[in-house]
Design a protein around this motif. Structure first.
Motif, PDB file in Angstrom:
ATOM      1  N   ILE A  68      10.384   4.157  -9.332  1.00  8.47           N
ATOM      2  CA  ILE A  68      10.967   5.099  -8.367  1.00  8.47           C
ATOM      3  C   ILE A  68       9.892   5.608  -7.415  1.00  8.47           C
ATOM      4  CG2 ILE A  68      12.110   7.335  -8.164  1.00  8.47           C
ATOM      5  CD1 ILE A  68      13.512   6.646 -10.834  1.00  8.47           C
ATOM      6  N   GLY A  69       8.693   5.874  -7.943  1.00  7.36           N
ATOM      7  CA  GLY A  69       7.602   6.329  -7.090  1.00  7.36           C
ATOM      8  C   GLY A  69       7.171   5.282  -6.081  1.00  7.36           C
ATOM      9  N   MET A  70       7.100   4.014  -6.499  1.00  6.04           N
ATOM     10  CA  MET A  70       6.724   2.949  -5.563  1.00  6.04           C
ATOM     11  C   MET A  70       7.698   2.897  -4.392  1.00  6.04           C
ATOM     12  SD  MET A  70       5.286  -0.334  -7.655  1.00  6.04           S
ATOM     13  CE  MET A  70       6.666  -0.493  -8.766  1.00  6.04           C
TER      14      MET A  70
ATOM     15  N   HIS B  67       9.621   5.343  -3.237  1.00  4.51           N
ATOM     16  CA  HIS B  67       9.477   6.526  -2.387  1.00  4.51           C
ATOM     17  C   HIS B  67       8.198   6.469  -1.555  1.00  4.51           C
ATOM     18  CE1 HIS B  67      12.748   8.171  -4.780  1.00  4.51           C
ATOM     19  NE2 HIS B  67      12.848   9.126  -3.861  1.00  4.51           N
ATOM     20  N   GLY B  68       7.091   6.102  -2.154  1.00  3.85           N
ATOM     21  CA  GLY B  68       5.843   6.028  -1.400  1.00  3.85           C
ATOM     22  C   GLY B  68       5.904   5.002  -0.287  1.00  3.85           C
ATOM     23  N   TYR B  69       6.511   3.855  -0.576  1.00  2.00           N
ATOM     24  CA  TYR B  69       6.622   2.794   0.426  1.00  2.00           C
ATOM     25  C   TYR B  69       7.506   3.232   1.592  1.00  2.00           C
ATOM     26  CZ  TYR B  69       7.392  -1.845   2.371  1.00  2.00           C
ATOM     27  OH  TYR B  69       7.457  -2.920   3.217  1.00  2.00           O
ATOM     28  N   LEU B  70       8.611   3.899   1.294  1.00  2.73           N
ATOM     29  CA  LEU B  70       9.538   4.297   2.348  1.00  2.73           C
ATOM     30  C   LEU B  70       9.081   5.546   3.099  1.00  2.73           C
ATOM     31  CD1 LEU B  70      12.970   3.591   0.645  1.00  2.73           C
ATOM     32  CD2 LEU B  70      11.793   2.236   2.358  1.00  2.73           C
ATOM     33  N   LEU B  71       8.265   6.386   2.485  1.00  2.00           N
ATOM     34  CA  LEU B  71       7.785   7.587   3.176  1.00  2.00           C
ATOM     35  C   LEU B  71       6.677   7.280   4.174  1.00  2.00           C
ATOM     36  CD1 LEU B  71       7.634  10.196   0.282  1.00  2.00           C
ATOM     37  CD2 LEU B  71       9.134  10.236   2.270  1.00  2.00           C
ATOM     38  N   TYR B  72       5.975   6.189   3.990  1.00  2.00           N
ATOM     39  CA  TYR B  72       4.851   5.874   4.867  1.00  2.00           C
ATOM     40  C   TYR B  72       5.290   5.704   6.326  1.00  2.00           C
ATOM     41  CZ  TYR B  72       1.252   3.274   7.221  1.00  2.00           C
ATOM     42  OH  TYR B  72       0.336   2.862   8.151  1.00  2.00           O
TER      43      TYR B  72
ATOM     44  N   TYR C  98      -5.669   6.711  14.527  1.00  2.00           N
ATOM     45  CA  TYR C  98      -5.613   7.123  13.129  1.00  2.00           C
ATOM     46  C   TYR C  98      -4.187   7.291  12.611  1.00  2.00           C
ATOM     47  CZ  TYR C  98     -10.400   8.145  14.348  1.00  2.00           C
ATOM     48  OH  TYR C  98     -11.678   8.036  14.792  1.00  2.00           O
ATOM     49  N   ALA C  99      -3.209   6.763  13.309  1.00  2.00           N
ATOM     50  CA  ALA C  99      -1.808   6.954  12.915  1.00  2.00           C
ATOM     51  C   ALA C  99      -1.523   6.360  11.540  1.00  2.00           C
ATOM     52  CB  ALA C  99      -0.873   6.341  13.953  1.00  2.00           C
ATOM     53  N   SER C 100      -2.043   5.177  11.263  1.00  2.00           N
ATOM     54  CA  SER C 100      -1.755   4.554   9.973  1.00  2.00           C
ATOM     55  C   SER C 100      -2.435   5.300   8.833  1.00  2.00           C
ATOM     56  CB  SER C 100      -2.174   3.085   9.984  1.00  2.00           C
ATOM     57  OG  SER C 100      -3.560   2.967  10.197  1.00  2.00           O
TER      58      SER C 100
ATOM     59  N   ALA D  17       0.044   3.125  -0.344  1.00  2.00           N
ATOM     60  CA  ALA D  17      -1.138   2.310  -0.053  1.00  2.00           C
ATOM     61  C   ALA D  17      -0.747   0.870   0.269  1.00  2.00           C
ATOM     62  CB  ALA D  17      -2.108   2.345  -1.236  1.00  2.00           C
ATOM     63  N   PHE D  18       0.267   0.342  -0.410  1.00  2.00           N
ATOM     64  CA  PHE D  18       0.724  -1.018  -0.122  1.00  2.00           C
ATOM     65  C   PHE D  18       1.320  -1.099   1.282  1.00  2.00           C
ATOM     66  CE2 PHE D  18       3.995  -4.391  -0.415  1.00  2.00           C
ATOM     67  CZ  PHE D  18       3.148  -5.464  -0.643  1.00  2.00           C
ATOM     68  N   ALA D  19       2.120  -0.106   1.674  1.00  2.00           N
ATOM     69  CA  ALA D  19       2.678  -0.092   3.026  1.00  2.00           C
ATOM     70  C   ALA D  19       1.566   0.018   4.063  1.00  2.00           C
ATOM     71  CB  ALA D  19       3.666   1.067   3.170  1.00  2.00           C
ATOM     72  N   TRP D  20       0.566   0.860   3.792  1.00  2.00           N
ATOM     73  CA  TRP D  20      -0.575   0.991   4.702  1.00  2.00           C
ATOM     74  C   TRP D  20      -1.324  -0.332   4.830  1.00  2.00           C
ATOM     75  CZ3 TRP D  20      -5.800   0.532   3.397  1.00  2.00           C
ATOM     76  CH2 TRP D  20      -6.696   0.873   4.403  1.00  2.00           C
ATOM     77  N   PHE D  21      -1.512  -1.017   3.705  1.00  2.00           N
ATOM     78  CA  PHE D  21      -2.194  -2.314   3.735  1.00  2.00           C
ATOM     79  C   PHE D  21      -1.418  -3.328   4.558  1.00  2.00           C
ATOM     80  CE2 PHE D  21      -2.620  -6.593   1.947  1.00  2.00           C
ATOM     81  CZ  PHE D  21      -3.947  -6.828   2.266  1.00  2.00           C
ATOM     82  N   LEU D  22      -0.097  -3.363   4.396  1.00  2.00           N
ATOM     83  CA  LEU D  22       0.700  -4.319   5.169  1.00  2.00           C
ATOM     84  C   LEU D  22       0.595  -4.049   6.666  1.00  2.00           C
ATOM     85  CD1 LEU D  22       3.975  -4.707   3.074  1.00  2.00           C
ATOM     86  CD2 LEU D  22       2.087  -6.322   3.305  1.00  2.00           C
ATOM     87  N   VAL D  23       0.642  -2.774   7.037  1.00  3.61           N
ATOM     88  CA  VAL D  23       0.539  -2.439   8.461  1.00  3.61           C
ATOM     89  C   VAL D  23      -0.861  -2.733   8.977  1.00  3.61           C
ATOM     90  CG1 VAL D  23       0.576  -0.499  10.084  1.00  3.61           C
ATOM     91  CG2 VAL D  23       2.413  -0.774   8.443  1.00  3.61           C
ATOM     92  N   SER D  24      -1.868  -2.445   8.189  1.00  2.00           N
ATOM     93  CA  SER D  24      -3.250  -2.675   8.621  1.00  2.00           C
ATOM     94  C   SER D  24      -3.589  -4.160   8.662  1.00  2.00           C
ATOM     95  CB  SER D  24      -4.223  -1.961   7.685  1.00  2.00           C
ATOM     96  OG  SER D  24      -3.996  -0.581   7.726  1.00  2.00           O
ATOM     97  N   ALA D  25      -3.000  -4.954   7.796  1.00  2.00           N
ATOM     98  CA  ALA D  25      -3.321  -6.380   7.726  1.00  2.00           C
ATOM     99  C   ALA D  25      -2.505  -7.203   8.706  1.00  2.00           C
ATOM    100  CB  ALA D  25      -3.077  -6.894   6.309  1.00  2.00           C
TER     101      ALA D  25
END
Length: 163
Positions: free
Chosen positions: A47-49, A51-56, A70-72, A138-146
């Motif tokens: 459930i946390g994964m 929520h964290g992914y969708l809140l990013y 610095y938006a990401s 962090a996974f969503a941030w990585f996808l956007v950054s990569a």
């Protein structure tokens, strides 16, 4: 079938074609909170994964630093901050009074998990929620950054330039 009054009118356990249909029951019973044979920590992690992914996204795209470089990173930190606040709320809910109450089986949920509705189970759920929420953000941030790196690799013929 006759209609009879229930012992406790506040329960609200009325079976309707919507909440007792096969699709609704299968969908709700497949959610991590009700899925059988999961530990409370694993329930919180899943459930946390989510929520964290969708809140990013909303924090990165609609946040106050959306037009900066610095938006990401701001979206990542804001998502982790909100997940932490939600984890504190889960902890307060689990420790207040007698702890979380066991949900009785009703028309939609066949067998609610009893191990989740103890103070120990709720504590494990909260810790899994925090870890999963931070990991999902962090996974969503990585996808956007990569994404720009993946685009460059595609342009360069599948090999990213080494600098």
């Amino acid at each position: 079938m006759s209609v009879s009054p229930v012992a406790d009118p506040t329960v609200g356990n009325l079976a309707t074609p919507v909440n007792s249909s096969y699709f609704t029951k299968a969908f709700l019973n497949a959610l991590p909170i009700y899925r059988p044979s999961l530990s409370p920590n694993r329930r919180g992690l899943e459930i946390g994964m989510t929520h964290g992914y969708l809140l990013y996204g909303p924090f990165a795209v609609c946040g106050p630093l959306r037009n900066s470089d610095y938006a990401s990173t701001a979206g990542l930190l804001a998502s982790i901050g909100l997940v932490s606040i939600l984890t504190v709320c889960l902890s307060i809910y689990g420790t207040a009074g007698n702890g979380p109450k066991v949900q009785p089986a009703d028309a939609t949920i066949d067998n609610p998990p009893a191990d989740l509705f103890t103070k120990q189970g709720w504590s494990e759920f909260g810790s899994g929620f925090w870890l999963g929420g931070c990991g999902g953000a962090a996974f969503a941030w990585f996808l956007v950054s990569a994404t720009p790196l993946l685009y460059l690799a595609k342009i360069a013929g599948g090999v990213a330039p080494v600098s």
